[in-house]
Write an enzyme that holds these catalytic residues in place. Structure first.
Site, mmCIF file in Angstrom:
data_model
loop_
_atom_site.group_PDB
_atom_site.id
_atom_site.type_symbol
_atom_site.label_atom_id
_atom_site.label_comp_id
_atom_site.label_asym_id
_atom_site.label_seq_id
_atom_site.Cartn_x
_atom_site.Cartn_y
_atom_site.Cartn_z
ATOM 1 N N SER A 97 -10.351 -0.272 6.840
ATOM 2 C CA SER A 97 -9.831 0.105 5.482
ATOM 3 C C SER A 97 -9.216 -1.396 5.106
ATOM 4 O O SER A 97 -8.746 -1.421 3.743
ATOM 5 C CB SER A 97 -8.696 1.164 5.294
ATOM 6 N N LYS B 178 0.855 -1.187 -0.140
ATOM 7 C CA LYS B 178 -0.154 -0.035 0.129
ATOM 8 C C LYS B 178 0.860 1.202 0.073
ATOM 9 O O LYS B 178 1.875 1.437 0.631
ATOM 10 C CB LYS B 178 -0.891 0.020 1.168
ATOM 11 N N SER C 213 -10.001 2.242 2.533
ATOM 12 C CA SER C 213 -8.887 2.717 1.887
ATOM 13 C C SER C 213 -8.068 2.075 0.959
ATOM 14 O O SER C 213 -7.328 2.508 0.029
ATOM 15 C CB SER C 213 -8.408 3.900 2.399
HETATM 16 N N1 GLN Z 1 -13.489 4.608 5.628
HETATM 17 C C1 GLN Z 1 -12.965 5.117 6.752
HETATM 18 C C2 GLN Z 1 -12.545 6.569 6.528
HETATM 19 O O1 GLN Z 1 -12.684 7.193 5.673
HETATM 20 C C3 GLN Z 1 -11.956 4.234 7.224
HETATM 21 C C4 GLN Z 1 -10.598 4.569 6.676
HETATM 22 C C5 GLN Z 1 -9.506 3.838 7.230
HETATM 23 O O2 GLN Z 1 -9.375 2.749 7.794
HETATM 24 N N2 GLN Z 1 -8.103 4.293 6.834
HETATM 25 O O3 GLN Z 1 -11.935 7.023 7.372
#
Ligand code: GLN
Length: 488
Positions: free
Chosen positions: A177, A78, A153
């Site tokens: 995410s 990532k 994400s």
């Molecule tokens: N979807 C969540 C957010 O937008 C989680 C994102 C994440 O875990 N990095 O913050």
């Protein structure tokens, strides 16, 4: 060649270390696959020369009998793990030119164990998002149907692993995410207990929530990789000195008879797709058939979790992202004076969602509002933690949906941030409590003529990744290990 791509990481390692195939062959096969499947947009930056060099070194090591656990295994990373000498953008145009001079602890551990870095994977900008659409480099696409999001994400991580563009990938999970994109692409995703992995060299979003983890095509692969990337790091004071269990060895050793499974009633609510509910209930019955004890439990503060998270995470993000000023990091947009340079760099460098979070965070932290928002959110966070502590006095593992829906079309929610935020309702509580959570494929549903995977979320007590890995593995044994379709 497609058979080689379709191996799990564990199977590929067995072939590599038995000298049935070379790391260079596997690396070339993946690079060709990535090239042929560019429209999935899984990678932001490729590392073909570095990968070939690492693969050749791995082949030499294998020939010399110097075999580490991951020697020769091609992986994707990532793009929020800093990689020495390889561009790291966190999918932000602000970091378009950022080449770190250091390596994150998690990735260093992977290279020390012999893995090969194919490249850096797409994501939502600074990990803010649940669909991959907030990337400064365009959205990654879901290989099951490329008009759909792969989740986020860690969108590129899920897309790449599900599309056979790497054997496994790192991810990061702040509020879901890793688990949610794994669910949307039919994969295994695990976020360990907060403190299990070092955050050193990870681009920070919300430091009290961020955790590294992995997305893989089997639980065995997840256990193997988690063993490598976990452990205390003197460079991160929030990483724990807890010993790392032999997770892979523990698989298959769980007695399902008497295993106490909790079903939290607050997770089986109206907004949950009934087809998803049916699949999770069917899986639960299968465990019951093996002798597990199913208990209804209550996590009463669940409904407040998204509101608390969307104060705490932006507050920490506003502080963490203050470092991007156009002077110290990334792309500078020159203004007439210092303030104008800051302003122009931040205006042009950040995407809309990142700006929204910085504004929410600074607002929530400002004097006069701090107690009303931030302090309240932290109190809710404590109550959510206590809900789980209480539940784990009665059960060994919690079963829940990973997400209320399956993968949705690109663009379907991009103009409605609140709808997007509510998609995290089932993953956020675990993150706020710092507990280990995992998603494993529990079957598929039919959505507008497309077959789409569904995730079962397994939640464990603090430091008990062992039980969720064991249960996920037991499920793969009972249901058969499913793999995403291979698109030729
Ligand atoms: N979807 C969540 C957010 O937008 C989680 C994102 C994440 O875990 N990095 O913050």
């Amino acid at each position: 060649m497609s058979e080689l791509l379709q191996l799990t990481a564990t199977q590929a390692l067995a072939k590599l270390h038995a000298k049935e195939v070379s790391s260079l062959e596997l690396t070339e096969a993946h690079l060709a696959r990535i090239e042929a499947r560019k429209h999935i947009n899984a990678y932001i930056t490729l590392n073909p020369e570095g990968a070939r060099a690492a693969a050749k070194a791995a082949d030499a090591a294998i020939a010399a009998g110097n075999i580490q656990p991951l020697t020769g295994l091609p992986l994707g990373i990532k793009d929020l793990f800093c990689t020495n000498g390889i561009r790291t953008t966190a999918a932000s145009k602000f970091l378009d030119n950022f080449v770190p001079a250091y390596e994150s602890t998690v990735t260093q551990k992977l290279w020390d164990a012999g893995a090969v870095n194919l490249g850096k994977l797409n994501m939502d900008e600074f990990a803010m998002g649940g669909s991959g659409e907030n990337s400064g480099y365009g959205p990654a696409r879901n290989p099951w149907n490329d008009t759909l999001v792969p989740g986020g994400s860690s969108s590129g991580s899920a897309a790449a692993v599900a599309d056979y563009q790497c054997y496994a990938a790192t991810g990061s999970d702040t509020g879901g995410s890793i688990r949610q994109p794994a669910a949307f692409t039919g994969l295994v995703g695990i976020k360990p207990t907060y403190g299990r992995c070092s955050r050193w060299g990870m681009v920070a979003f919300a430091s009290s929530l961020d955790q590294a983890g992995v997305i893989t095509r089997s639980t065995e692969d997840a256990a193997l990789l988690m063993e490598i990337i976990s452990g205390h790091d003197p460079k991160d004071s929030t990483s724990s000195p807890q010993a790392v269990p032999a997770w892979r060895e523990s698989l298959g050793k769980l007695n399902l008879k008497g295993l106490r499974i909790g079903l939290p009633k607050e997770y089986f609510i109206d907004g949950l797709d009934p087809k998803i509910r049916t699949l999770i209930e069917a899986a639960t019955r299968q465990f019951e058939g093996e002798g597990a004890i199913i208990k209804q439990i209550s996590l009463p503060h669940t409904q407040y979790a998204p509101a608390a998270y969307y104060i705490v995470a932006p507050a920490e993000a506003a502080s963490n992202l203050a470092r991007y000023d156009g002077i110290r990091y990334g792309v500078r947009k020159e203004g007439k004076n210092l303030v104008e340079t800051y302003l122009k760099s931040r205006t042009e460098g950040f995407g809309a969602e990142v700006k929204r979070r910085i504004m929410i965070g600074n607002y929530a932290l400002s004097s006069g509002y701090y107690d009303a928002f931030y302090t309240k959110a932290m109190q809710i966070r404590t109550l959510i933690s206590r809900d789980f502590d209480k539940a784990f006095e009665e059960v060994d593992v919690i079963f829940a949906p990973t997400a209320p829906t399956a993968a949705f079309p690109i663009g379907a929610k991009s103009n409605d941030p609140v709808a997007m935020y509510l998609g995290d309702v089932f993953t956020i509580p675990t993150s706020l409590a710092g507990l280990p959570g995992m998603s494993v494929n529990v079957g598929t549903i039919e959505e507008n003529g497309t077959r789409l995977p569904v995730g079962l979320q397994l939640i464990g007590a603090r430091w008990n990744e062992t039980v969720i890995l064991q249960v996920a593995h037991a499920w793969e044994q009972m249901a058969g290990l499913t793999q995403p379709p291979f698109q030729a």
